[in-house]
Write a protein that holds these residues in place. Structure first.
Motif, PDB file in Angstrom:
ATOM      1  N   ILE A   1       0.846  -1.213   0.000  1.00  0.00           N
ATOM      2  CA  ILE A   1       0.000   0.000   0.000  1.00  0.00           C
ATOM      3  C   ILE A   1       0.881   1.263   0.000  1.00  0.00           C
ATOM      4  O   ILE A   1       0.525   2.305  -0.583  1.00  0.00           O
ATOM      5  CB  ILE A   1      -1.010  -0.037   1.174  1.00  0.00           C
ATOM      6  N   SER A   2       2.064   1.153   0.610  1.00  0.00           N
ATOM      7  CA  SER A   2       3.008   2.292   0.598  1.00  0.00           C
ATOM      8  C   SER A   2       3.521   2.545  -0.822  1.00  0.00           C
ATOM      9  O   SER A   2       3.680   3.701  -1.242  1.00  0.00           O
ATOM     10  CB  SER A   2       4.192   2.018   1.522  1.00  0.00           C
ATOM     11  N   LEU A   3       3.774   1.444  -1.560  1.00  0.00           N
ATOM     12  CA  LEU A   3       4.234   1.600  -2.948  1.00  0.00           C
ATOM     13  C   LEU A   3       3.180   2.321  -3.791  1.00  0.00           C
ATOM     14  O   LEU A   3       3.497   3.149  -4.642  1.00  0.00           O
ATOM     15  CB  LEU A   3       4.552   0.236  -3.572  1.00  0.00           C
ATOM     16  N   LYS A   4       1.923   1.995  -3.510  1.00  0.00           N
ATOM     17  CA  LYS A   4       0.830   2.665  -4.246  1.00  0.00           C
ATOM     18  C   LYS A   4       0.833   4.167  -3.906  1.00  0.00           C
ATOM     19  O   LYS A   4       0.690   5.020  -4.789  1.00  0.00           O
ATOM     20  CB  LYS A   4      -0.510   2.009  -3.857  1.00  0.00           C
ATOM     21  N   LEU A   5       1.033   4.473  -2.621  1.00  0.00           N
ATOM     22  CA  LEU A   5       1.082   5.876  -2.192  1.00  0.00           C
ATOM     23  C   LEU A   5       2.252   6.603  -2.876  1.00  0.00           C
ATOM     24  O   LEU A   5       2.093   7.713  -3.397  1.00  0.00           O
ATOM     25  CB  LEU A   5       1.250   5.938  -0.668  1.00  0.00           C
ATOM     26  N   ILE A   6       3.422   5.949  -2.891  1.00  0.00           N
ATOM     27  CA  ILE A   6       4.615   6.535  -3.526  1.00  0.00           C
ATOM     28  C   ILE A   6       4.334   6.822  -4.998  1.00  0.00           C
ATOM     29  O   ILE A   6       4.625   7.901  -5.522  1.00  0.00           O
ATOM     30  CB  ILE A   6       5.826   5.580  -3.366  1.00  0.00           C
ATOM     31  N   TYR A   7       3.717   5.833  -5.640  1.00  0.00           N
ATOM     32  CA  TYR A   7       3.405   5.959  -7.064  1.00  0.00           C
ATOM     33  C   TYR A   7       2.485   7.158  -7.307  1.00  0.00           C
ATOM     34  O   TYR A   7       2.723   7.985  -8.201  1.00  0.00           O
ATOM     35  CB  TYR A   7       2.760   4.672  -7.570  1.00  0.00           C
ATOM     36  N   ASP A   8       1.441   7.266  -6.475  1.00  0.00           N
ATOM     37  CA  ASP A   8       0.458   8.350  -6.659  1.00  0.00           C
ATOM     38  C   ASP A   8       1.079   9.721  -6.382  1.00  0.00           C
ATOM     39  O   ASP A   8       0.788  10.694  -7.071  1.00  0.00           O
ATOM     40  CB  ASP A   8      -0.756   8.137  -5.739  1.00  0.00           C
TER      41      ASP A   8
END
Ligand code: HAM
Length: 412
Positions: A341-348
């Motif tokens: 979920i952190s990777l998704k946040l980083i991506y966004d």
């Protein structure tokens, strides 16, 4: 393996060694060059770093031709790395000038190669800001271009106390030569002698000048008088109207080494005279015609400003900013269960335009925070659960808890 002499490695800051160059400082310089050129209405162009040898051999003059990085390629072509941009520009303009409104105002930031003896301010490659104006004979164009040189240097924080534009004209020297009974066929030889006055021993100059029918005293007197021609007077007034009078002085010692200049010429120097020329340029009204084999005839003028001397000068005057990583956010992943979920946040966040860093592999939270501090990020974000993040403003240590989708709104 060592790098070639006269060539540079550019590293990101902080620099590991005094012998390497800063990639950050280079970008800083390029950015200022670009923004100033665009403010003056110049459009960016580029050409190939390799050109047919012939493009340079007849057009540029002995000095630069002796410094060519030239070779025969596998197809048997005689080619050369570009030592300067002007012949390429003349070739490009001649090929497609009909597609462009006059005057053409173009700039470029090419890397150039000259096989010359390495010394302070002179390397075997450098980057050179070129701005050229094609299709206008009025001295208003010369003034506009000189104003661009001045404003470019001012954009770095340099003032009239730091540098001066030495303005001259080959027309003035041409008249001097003609009225003094000089042989028209040897005019370029005379120009070269004037170009070398500052560097050559006086008796050497005297000898050369007397072979051309002149004396050193005569030449020095003309330089000392520094009486502007009508054309130069016009340029001075134009620059004075902009409030730029203090940046400029008439100096007939400047004549420029390149063969193609035909009229007004100028060079930018630091006031203290510690460094080589920062920039140089002038009018070359015959080059487009020469390169197009007579097909296109357009007056032109321009200048080149190198990155090497400029950087030395900015360093000496303390005008280079400190460069850091320019990261905005560090996302701390404390609980590996929250990595996805952190990777998704980083991506966004990156998609929203933030520069975001994080640890690629599992690491202790304090190690991650230390890295965040080293990077001087403004904020850290840590996932608290699969619904909430904790955002910390590094300057005040204030913290706020927000939903994932809302995180970006707390990064102001
Ligand atoms: P240039 O005087 O040969 O002119 O070079 C312009 C500037 O480039 C110099 O003042 C210097 O700052 C830098 N430069 C030249 N050679 C080196 C080198 N070996 N190492 C470091 N810096 C160097 C020209 O090249 C003309 N084509 C400029 C021009 C454009 N004229 C009309 N349009």
């Amino acid at each position: 393996m060592e790098r070639l002499p006269g060539f540079r490695d550019f590293y990101p800051e902080p620099l590991p060694h005094p012998d390497v160059w800063s990639a950050d400082a280079r970008q800083f310089i390029f950015d200022k060059w670009r923004t100033t050129a665009k403010r003056y209405g110049f459009r960016e162009y580029d050409g190939p770093p390799l050109e047919p040898l012939e493009l340079f051999t007849t057009k540029s003059g002995a000095e630069i031709v002796g410094q060519l990085y030239n070779f025969t390629d596998k197809g048997g072509r005689e080619i050369s790395l570009r030592p300067e941009m002007t012949p390429t520009l003349a070739r490009m303009v001649a090929a497609h000038e009909r597609n462009y409104k006059k005057p053409i105002k173009w700039f470029a930031i090419p890397q150039l190669f000259r096989y010359e003896r390495q010394q302070k301010g002179r390397l075997r490659e450098h980057f050179q800001f070129n701005a050229d104006l094609i299709g206008e004979t009025d001295p208003a164009a010369d003034a506009e271009l000189i104003a661009l040189v001045i404003d470019t240097l001012r954009a770095f924080g340099l003032t009239a106390e730091d540098f001066v534009i030495r303005l001259s004209s080959r027309n003035a020297w041409q008249d001097f030569f003609k009225h003094g009974g000089g042989d028209a066929a040897r005019e370029y030889e005379f120009f070269q002698c004037i170009d070398k006055l500052e560097r050559a021993a006086p008796d050497e100059s005297e000898k050369k000048l007397s072979s051309l029918g002149f004396s050193l005293a005569q030449v020095n007197e003309f330089i000392a008088a520094g009486k502007p021609t009508a054309e130069l007077e016009n340029i001075l007034q134009n620059l004075a109207a902009r409030g730029l009078k203090d940046f400029i002085k008439i100096d007939y010692q400047v004549i420029r080494g390149l063969a193609y200049y035909t009229g007004v010429v100028f060079e930018a120097f630091d006031r203290k005279g510690e460094f080589r020329a920062i920039a140089g340029g002038g009018r070359y009204n015959n080059l487009v015609k020469l390169i197009s084999g007579g097909k296109v005839d357009l007056p032109a003028l321009g200048f080149g400003m190198g990155d090497v001397v400029l950087l030395e000068l900015l360093k000496a005057r303390g005008l280079l900013p400190k460069f850091d990583s320019q990261m905005d956010v560090f996302v701390v992943i404390e609980d590996e269960a929250l990595r996805a979920i952190s990777l998704k946040l980083i991506y966004d966040l990156r998609a929203a335009g933030f520069a975001v860093e994080y640890s690629l592999t599992p690491a202790k939270a304090d190690k991650q925070l230390k890295r965040a501090q080293e990077l001087k990020v403004a904020h850290t974000i840590r996932a608290e659960s699969d619904a909430y993040v904790r955002i910390r403003k590094m300057s005040s240590r204030d913290e706020v808890v927000a939903g994932f989708a809302d995180a970006a709104n707390h990064l102001g």
